[in-house]
Design an enzyme around this catalytic site. Structure first.
Site, PDB file in Angstrom:
ATOM      1  NE  ARG A 246      42.537  32.847  36.011  1.00 42.32           N
ATOM      2  CZ  ARG A 246      42.340  32.391  34.763  1.00 42.32           C
ATOM      3  NH1 ARG A 246      41.099  31.952  34.399  1.00 42.32           N
ATOM      4  NH2 ARG A 246      42.978  33.044  33.782  1.00 42.32           N
TER       5      ARG A 246
ATOM      6  CB  SER B 156      41.703  53.774  28.890  1.00 40.63           C
ATOM      7  OG  SER B 156      42.839  53.346  29.554  1.00 40.63           O
TER       8      SER B 156
ATOM      9  NE  ARG C 193      39.035  26.769  32.432  1.00 38.02           N
ATOM     10  CZ  ARG C 193      39.466  28.013  32.225  1.00 38.02           C
ATOM     11  NH1 ARG C 193      38.678  29.084  32.423  1.00 38.02           N
ATOM     12  NH2 ARG C 193      40.594  28.382  31.662  1.00 38.02           N
TER      13      ARG C 193
ATOM     14  CB  CYS D  31      37.779  34.735  69.402  1.00 42.06           C
ATOM     15  SG  CYS D  31      37.250  34.220  67.632  1.00 42.06           S
TER      16      CYS D  31
ATOM     17  CG  HIS E 291      36.535  34.143  64.056  1.00 45.85           C
ATOM     18  ND1 HIS E 291      36.778  35.576  64.469  1.00 45.85           N
ATOM     19  CD2 HIS E 291      35.667  34.614  62.878  1.00 45.85           C
ATOM     20  CE1 HIS E 291      36.419  36.371  63.721  1.00 45.85           C
ATOM     21  NE2 HIS E 291      35.792  36.035  62.834  1.00 45.85           N
TER      22      HIS E 291
ATOM     23  CB  THR F 285      44.398  40.304  28.162  1.00 41.91           C
ATOM     24  OG1 THR F 285      45.928  40.595  28.403  1.00 41.91           O
ATOM     25  CG2 THR F 285      44.038  38.856  28.490  1.00 41.91           C
TER      26      THR F 285
ATOM     27  CG  PHE G 131      55.950  49.578  31.453  1.00 42.51           C
ATOM     28  CD1 PHE G 131      57.359  49.282  31.871  1.00 42.51           C
ATOM     29  CD2 PHE G 131      55.657  50.801  30.861  1.00 42.51           C
ATOM     30  CE1 PHE G 131      58.172  50.280  32.036  1.00 42.51           C
ATOM     31  CE2 PHE G 131      56.370  51.988  31.057  1.00 42.51           C
ATOM     32  CZ  PHE G 131      58.036  51.722  31.356  1.00 42.51           C
TER      33      PHE G 131
ATOM     34  CD  GLU H 110      40.640  32.563  67.208  1.00 40.21           C
ATOM     35  OE1 GLU H 110      41.408  33.092  67.278  1.00 40.21           O
ATOM     36  OE2 GLU H 110      39.754  32.204  66.322  1.00 40.21           O
TER      37      GLU H 110
ATOM     38  CB  ALA I  63      53.214  32.100  31.372  1.00 38.78           C
TER      39      ALA I  63
END
Length: 370
Positions: free
Chosen positions: A185, A224, A208, A85, A51, A197, A302, A53, A155
């Site tokens: 990403r 689905s 990338r 910690c 961690h 898509t 939506f 600390e 976009a």
């Protein structure tokens, strides 16, 4: 107060070096100050690693006894991947601890500060708290609700289109905007799209970034009825990183074929004959996925919005006009019937990215989970 803010801001900048590498843990940075000088710095660099600390103590150029530790989040007090910690802070004689915010993790949530105070260490919390909370919005949502933080990325052209009437969409946004998407990403545990898509764009959905070490997110495909082509690009590269969220309408032979490739097929409950996205978010949370970047088309967007799984919106607006009554917009579906039903965006900001305008905002105000 100004000195405390200065060192906490330094700790915040250190913490951000762990972006994308510590999920589902929080981003944490630490600065150790003695006699007005920084003598040690550290940050949580990767999941399972030391961690912030501990790194700051080990990196110190001199003894930290009597020093002040500034950390973005309350030090842990429980045994996890690493020892508590709080033990190291007490053992090394640090006299004061200043933190940005308490840890909302139920295993901690003030216990770490109490342990330090009981050991005679001066503790103070709430310095630069809003900035620390915003930086760790993914962690806070996940650790409190068990569900991933979901950001919707869109976009579109100036006239509100995400593709032409012939479904051409490369490229709406500029190169700088596309580079920024790959930074997102890197930061999120999963990227999610709908089957349309995959069918129209055939994306890789990987990260990338030029001249940087990259970490590919989990690729969640909402499909689905199991339409995904076996030759889809997303199945050709690291198919073990693909989760196909589907329903019992999927052909079982195809399910077995995908699983042989290494794809995880997740049979989800149905809602209006589609994958129940609310249930899917719980399933992803149970898998340890703290954050989802939704990059899908208008149909799944939506559905995501009306099912209340979206927390944040990141929208790129390009100075282009393509027109077309039938050209798709970022949000499709059946739409909302009146302006009174419109989904509001709060705490929104805007800035220029290359030739585009980037608008960011929240569906609901970020809750302070202290």
């Amino acid at each position: 107060m100004e000195e405390e803010q200065k060192y906490l801001r330094r700790a915040i900048s250190l913490a951000k070096k762990g972006l994308g590498w510590v999920n589902p843990n929080p981003l944490v940075g630490a600065v150790i100050v003695k006699n007005g000088r920084i003598i040690g710095e550290g940050y949580h660099a990767y999941y399972g690693g030391p961690h912030a600390e501990i790194n700051a103590i080990e990196n110190a150029t001199e003894s930290v006894k009597g020093a002040i530790l500034y950390a973005t989040m309350e030090p842990c007090s429980h045994q996890g991947k690493t020892p508590p910690c709080t033990d190291a802070i007490i053992k090394n004689g640090i006299r004061k601890v200043v933190v940005g915010m308490k840890d909302p993790n139920p295993l901690v949530n003030g216990k770490g500060l109490k342990i330090l105070a009981d050991a005679g260490i001066i503790v103070k919390a709430g310095i630069e708290e809003a900035a620390v909370l915003r930086m760790n919005e993914l962690f806070v949502k996940y650790i409190v609700t068990g569900k991933p933080f979901c950001t919707l990325k869109t976009a579109m052209t100036l006239d509100g289109k995400i593709a032409t009437v012939e479904n051409a969409s490369k490229w709406i946004s500029c190169e700088d905007s596309r580079r920024y998407v790959h930074e997102l990403r890197q930061q999120y545990s999963a990227v999610m799209v709908g089957i349309n898509t995959v069918l129209y764009d055939d994306p890789l959905l990987n990260t990338r970034r030029i001249r940087k070490k990259n970490k590919d997110p989990l690729k969640v495909i909402v499909d689905s009825s199991g339409k995904i082509p076996m030759e889809a690009k997303v199945l050709k590269m690291n198919p073990q990183l693909v989760v196909l969220a589907t329903t019992d309408k999927m052909n079982m032979k195809k399910k077995r074929d995908l699983e042989r490739l290494g794809v995880q097929v997740l049979i989800c409950p149905q809602k209006e004959e589609k994958v129940d996205l609310g249930s899917l978010m719980f399933s992803l949370g149970n898998m340890g996925i703290d954050s989802v970047l939704l990059e899908g088309g208008s149909t799944i967007v939506f559905s995501a919005l009306i099912n209340g799984i979206v927390d944040k919106v990141v929208s790129f607006i390009a100075p282009k006009i393509i027109g077309g009554a039938d050209a798709p917009s970022p949000v499709g579906g059946k739409g909302l019937p009146s302006m009174e039903d419109a989904i509001g965006i709060n705490n929104w900001t805007y800035r220029k990215v290359g030739s585009d305008i980037l608008v960011e905002g929240y569906i609901n105000k970020i809750k302070n989970y202290r």
